[in-house]
Motif scaffolding. Structure first.
Motif, PDB file in Angstrom:
ATOM      1  N   VAL A 165       0.849  -1.203   0.000  1.00 13.61           N
ATOM      2  CA  VAL A 165       0.000   0.000   0.000  1.00 13.61           C
ATOM      3  C   VAL A 165       0.881   1.248   0.000  1.00 13.61           C
ATOM      4  N   LEU A 166       1.936   1.251   0.811  1.00 13.90           N
ATOM      5  CA  LEU A 166       2.832   2.413   0.849  1.00 13.90           C
ATOM      6  C   LEU A 166       3.515   2.644  -0.499  1.00 13.90           C
ATOM      7  N   ILE A 167       3.982   1.580  -1.121  1.00 11.49           N
ATOM      8  CA  ILE A 167       4.607   1.703  -2.445  1.00 11.49           C
ATOM      9  C   ILE A 167       3.616   2.309  -3.436  1.00 11.49           C
ATOM     10  N   ASN A 168       2.381   1.826  -3.430  1.00 15.47           N
ATOM     11  CA  ASN A 168       1.345   2.350  -4.319  1.00 15.47           C
ATOM     12  C   ASN A 168       1.087   3.829  -4.047  1.00 15.47           C
ATOM     13  N   LEU A 169       0.973   4.197  -2.778  1.00 16.58           N
ATOM     14  CA  LEU A 169       0.716   5.595  -2.430  1.00 16.58           C
ATOM     15  C   LEU A 169       1.840   6.510  -2.904  1.00 16.58           C
ATOM     16  N   ILE A 170       3.075   6.042  -2.754  1.00 12.47           N
ATOM     17  CA  ILE A 170       4.234   6.862  -3.128  1.00 12.47           C
ATOM     18  C   ILE A 170       4.410   6.914  -4.639  1.00 12.47           C
ATOM     19  N   GLU A 171       4.433   5.754  -5.277  1.00 14.19           N
ATOM     20  CA  GLU A 171       4.794   5.696  -6.693  1.00 14.19           C
ATOM     21  C   GLU A 171       3.651   6.022  -7.646  1.00 14.19           C
ATOM     22  N   LEU A 172       2.421   5.685  -7.272  1.00 11.70           N
ATOM     23  CA  LEU A 172       1.311   5.856  -8.211  1.00 11.70           C
ATOM     24  C   LEU A 172       0.338   6.975  -7.836  1.00 11.70           C
ATOM     25  N   GLN A 173       0.318   7.362  -6.552  1.00 12.90           N
ATOM     26  CA  GLN A 173      -0.698   8.323  -6.129  1.00 12.90           C
ATOM     27  C   GLN A 173      -0.131   9.647  -5.635  1.00 12.90           C
ATOM     28  N   CYS A 219      13.282   6.159  -1.521  1.00 16.33           N
ATOM     29  CA  CYS A 219      12.367   7.197  -2.018  1.00 16.33           C
ATOM     30  C   CYS A 219      12.697   8.476  -1.250  1.00 16.33           C
ATOM     31  N   SER A 220      13.788   9.105  -1.609  1.00 12.60           N
ATOM     32  CA  SER A 220      14.322  10.221  -0.814  1.00 12.60           C
ATOM     33  C   SER A 220      13.419  11.451  -0.790  1.00 12.60           C
ATOM     34  N   HIS A 221      12.423  11.493  -1.667  1.00 14.01           N
ATOM     35  CA  HIS A 221      11.535  12.655  -1.716  1.00 14.01           C
ATOM     36  C   HIS A 221      10.414  12.598  -0.664  1.00 14.01           C
ATOM     37  N   ILE A 222      10.207  11.443  -0.031  1.00 11.70           N
ATOM     38  CA  ILE A 222       9.119  11.367   0.955  1.00 11.70           C
ATOM     39  C   ILE A 222       9.581  11.914   2.297  1.00 11.70           C
ATOM     40  N   ARG A 223       8.591  12.406   3.052  1.00  8.92           N
ATOM     41  CA  ARG A 223       8.837  12.879   4.411  1.00  8.92           C
ATOM     42  C   ARG A 223       7.872  12.139   5.329  1.00  8.92           C
ATOM     43  N   TYR A 224       8.346  11.728   6.468  1.00  6.53           N
ATOM     44  CA  TYR A 224       7.471  11.104   7.443  1.00  6.53           C
ATOM     45  C   TYR A 224       7.782  11.667   8.813  1.00  6.53           C
ATOM     46  N   PHE A 225       6.748  11.722   9.646  1.00  9.72           N
ATOM     47  CA  PHE A 225       6.871  12.286  10.983  1.00  9.72           C
ATOM     48  C   PHE A 225       6.149  11.387  11.981  1.00  9.72           C
ATOM     49  N   VAL A 226       6.817  11.077  13.056  1.00  7.23           N
ATOM     50  CA  VAL A 226       6.180  10.409  14.186  1.00  7.23           C
ATOM     51  C   VAL A 226       5.634  11.538  15.053  1.00  7.23           C
ATOM     52  N   VAL A 227       4.315  11.609  15.154  1.00 11.27           N
ATOM     53  CA  VAL A 227       3.664  12.712  15.860  1.00 11.27           C
ATOM     54  C   VAL A 227       3.406  12.263  17.297  1.00 11.27           C
ATOM     55  N   LEU A 228       4.078  12.934  18.223  1.00 15.25           N
ATOM     56  CA  LEU A 228       3.969  12.579  19.636  1.00 15.25           C
ATOM     57  C   LEU A 228       2.710  13.182  20.253  1.00 15.25           C
ATOM     58  N   ALA A 229       2.081  12.433  21.132  1.00 13.26           N
ATOM     59  CA  ALA A 229       0.948  12.956  21.892  1.00 13.26           C
ATOM     60  C   ALA A 229       1.421  13.571  23.207  1.00 13.26           C
ATOM     61  N   TYR A 230       2.581  13.122  23.661  1.00  9.03           N
ATOM     62  CA  TYR A 230       3.161  13.602  24.923  1.00  9.03           C
ATOM     63  C   TYR A 230       4.637  13.884  24.702  1.00  9.03           C
ATOM     64  N   LEU A 231       5.148  14.869  25.423  1.00 13.01           N
ATOM     65  CA  LEU A 231       6.592  15.078  25.417  1.00 13.01           C
ATOM     66  C   LEU A 231       7.228  13.979  26.264  1.00 13.01           C
ATOM     67  N   PRO A 232       8.373  13.445  25.834  1.00 10.20           N
ATOM     68  CA  PRO A 232       9.017  12.408  26.647  1.00 10.20           C
ATOM     69  C   PRO A 232       9.429  12.979  27.997  1.00 10.20           C
ATOM     70  N   LYS A 233       9.245  12.180  29.030  1.00  7.14           N
ATOM     71  CA  LYS A 233       9.683  12.581  30.374  1.00  7.14           C
ATOM     72  C   LYS A 233      11.176  12.323  30.466  1.00  7.14           C
ATOM     73  N   LYS A 234      11.833  13.078  31.306  1.00  7.35           N
ATOM     74  CA  LYS A 234      13.286  12.963  31.425  1.00  7.35           C
ATOM     75  C   LYS A 234      13.714  11.518  31.670  1.00  7.35           C
ATOM     76  N   LYS A 235      12.971  10.784  32.512  1.00  4.24           N
ATOM     77  CA  LYS A 235      13.334   9.396  32.812  1.00  4.24           C
ATOM     78  C   LYS A 235      13.137   8.479  31.597  1.00  4.24           C
ATOM     79  N   ASP A 236      12.282   8.894  30.636  1.00  3.88           N
ATOM     80  CA  ASP A 236      12.016   8.081  29.448  1.00  3.88           C
ATOM     81  C   ASP A 236      13.034   8.315  28.328  1.00  3.88           C
TER      82      ASP A 236
END
Length: 146
Positions: free
Chosen positions: A25-33, A61-78
């Motif tokens: 699905v990812l290949i299709n989204l990137i290459e065809l859509q 596929c160097s033109h793609i960008r991806y982001f892991v969107v955090l819901a919380y800031l990491p705590k110092k201990k994490d």
């Protein structure tokens, strides 16, 4: 063709067996859509698989960008030596109570996306809620659960 943005919602316990389907699905989204921007959360196996696949695909596929969107800031201990270079923390989430942070983060990702890829079994849980919301908002939804 205008470039598109995609986000992902899936169950925490998504089986590894869907990885080849996700990859195709990812290949299709990137290459065809023309999809070049991807947002993914960081809770559970589905998000982990998506992140892993996007990280590998970005090498070829160097033109793609991806982001892991955090819901919380990491705590110092994490905080450990994990690379946080592909993460973002949306403005305004710091004022959202913790029990609503994932919901608010998911709504932000959904609003910024044209396409939503899900792994949803049934109608219960957060993934199902956001799949239904994506449909109501007229987003193109691709469910990997057959």
């Amino acid at each position: 063709m205008p470039l598109k943005t995609c986000t992902f919602f899936g169950h925490r316990d998504t089986p590894d067996s869907i990885r080849p389907i996700l990859h195709n699905v990812l290949i299709n989204l990137i290459e065809l859509q023309g999809t070049d921007t991807f947002y993914v959360g960081n809770q559970g196996n589905f998000d982990s698989m998506v992140h892993s696949e996007l990280k590998e695909l970005s090498k070829v596929c160097s033109h793609i960008r991806y982001f892991v969107v955090l819901a919380y800031l990491p705590k110092k201990k994490d905080i450990n030596p994990i690379d946080f270079s592909d993460t973002v923390y949306p403005d305004g989430l710091e004022n959202v109570p913790a029990k609503f942070a994932i919901d608010k983060r998911n709504r932000l990702m959904l609003e910024r996306s044209d396409i939503v890829v899900t792994y949803v079994r049934g109608s219960a849980g957060g993934a199902a809620k956001f799949k239904d919301l994506a449909v109501k908002k007229g987003k193109r939804v691709i469910n990997l659960h057959l």
